[in-house]
Scaffold this active site. Structure first.
Site, PDB file in Angstrom:
ATOM      1  N   TYR A 139      -8.154   5.555  17.530  1.00 17.47           N
ATOM      2  CA  TYR A 139      -7.237   5.789  16.406  1.00 17.47           C
ATOM      3  C   TYR A 139      -6.904   7.269  16.274  1.00 17.47           C
ATOM      4  CZ  TYR A 139      -5.814   6.578  11.562  1.00 17.47           C
ATOM      5  OH  TYR A 139      -5.146   6.999  10.438  1.00 17.47           O
ATOM      6  N   ARG A 147       0.805  -1.204   0.000  1.00 23.10           N
ATOM      7  CA  ARG A 147       0.000   0.000   0.000  1.00 23.10           C
ATOM      8  C   ARG A 147       0.852   1.275   0.000  1.00 23.10           C
ATOM      9  NH1 ARG A 147      -5.495  -0.810   1.146  1.00 23.10           N
ATOM     10  NH2 ARG A 147      -5.667   0.951   2.589  1.00 23.10           N
ATOM     11  N   ASP A 164      -2.624  11.876   9.775  1.00 20.64           N
ATOM     12  CA  ASP A 164      -3.965  11.673   9.233  1.00 20.64           C
ATOM     13  C   ASP A 164      -4.620  13.040   9.127  1.00 20.64           C
ATOM     14  OD1 ASP A 164      -6.961  11.164   9.239  1.00 20.64           O
ATOM     15  OD2 ASP A 164      -6.242   9.101   9.230  1.00 20.64           O
TER      16      ASP A 164
END
Length: 245
Positions: free
Chosen positions: A153, A15, A140
């Site tokens: 998370y 990935r 993120d």
């Protein structure tokens, strides 16, 4: 000794991690491909890269939740070519944790890969890294705008965002530390998504599509280059505008 710069990329067998490795290798870097369980993919990636440039890729296995393994990983990465010029903290565990059902084991699992390992591995690598070397953390885009159902998370990724800034202070002026904040780049693997679910998610992205792994790889390449020589403590969003909505 091989004069090529050396980058250690965690979670690099598949990935986004594999895309980062390919991008850096194409720029002339030697790459250390870290993996935990994806041995076949890591070895295949190394073979692919070495077919184009012999003795330019190396694989190392380690469980990033093991603090002793992190120290050993840093040493072995440096030993392979006698230098270490970049660390990319890419490895990440990602899955939902509905509030009210979160367990201590889940929180520890998510924190281990997303904030604890980047801290301890950077700490282990820093003394071995060349002056002017750089660290890139994969954060993120929603770390500071958490989505429902992912509290653990997002707490870990938010910690990594802050850690990126903190380590930039700690390691300056010898090393630079920056981050990349992906949005929806690839569909997650923890569950199948229906076409309707995918359409719903893409409707949240102003650019209306997945970004793909190569977009993150290009940004990492930039942050490790001389073009970013005066950047440290920055986190660059690569999210198609997702954070804006």
């Amino acid at each position: 000794m091989n004069p090529s710069k050396v980058a250690l990329v965690t979670g690099a067998a598949r990935r986004i991690g594999a895309a980062i490795v390919r991008e850096l290798h194409a720029e002339g870097w030697n790459v250390v491909i870290h993996y935990r369980g994806s041995a076949d993919e890591a070895l295949a990636l190394a073979a692919e890269l070495e077919a184009s440039r012999p003795q330019s890729a190396h694989t190392l296995q380690a469980d990033l939740a093991d603090a002793d393994a992190l120290i050993n990983l840093a040493k072995k990465a440096h030993e392979r070519w006698g230098r270490l010029d970049a660390l990319v903290n890419n490895a990440s565990v990602y899955y939902p944790t509905p509030f009210g059902q979160i367990t201590a084991a889940q929180f520890d699992d998510l924190a281990a890969s997303n904030v604890r390992a980047p801290l301890l591995l950077t700490q282990a690598c820093a003394p071995l890294m060349s002056d002017g070397a750089a660290v890139v953390n994969i954060v993120d885009a929603l770390a500071q705008r958490p989505a429902r159902g992912f509290a653990a998370y997002h707490a870990a990724k938010s910690g990594l965002w802050t850690l990126t800034e903190a380590m930039a202070l700690e390691l300056a002026p010898r090393l630079r530390v920056n981050g990349v904040a992906p949005g929806h780049m690839l569909w997650p693997e923890y569950a199948e998504m229906s076409e309707e679910d995918q359409r719903r998610e893409l409707s949240r992205v102003p650019l209306g599509r997945l970004g793909g792994a190569k977009e993150i790889a290009r940004c990492v390449r930039f942050l490790l280059s001389d073009d970013a020589a005066y950047m440290t403590g920055a986190v660059l969003p690569v999210d198609g505008g997702l954070r804006l909505k």
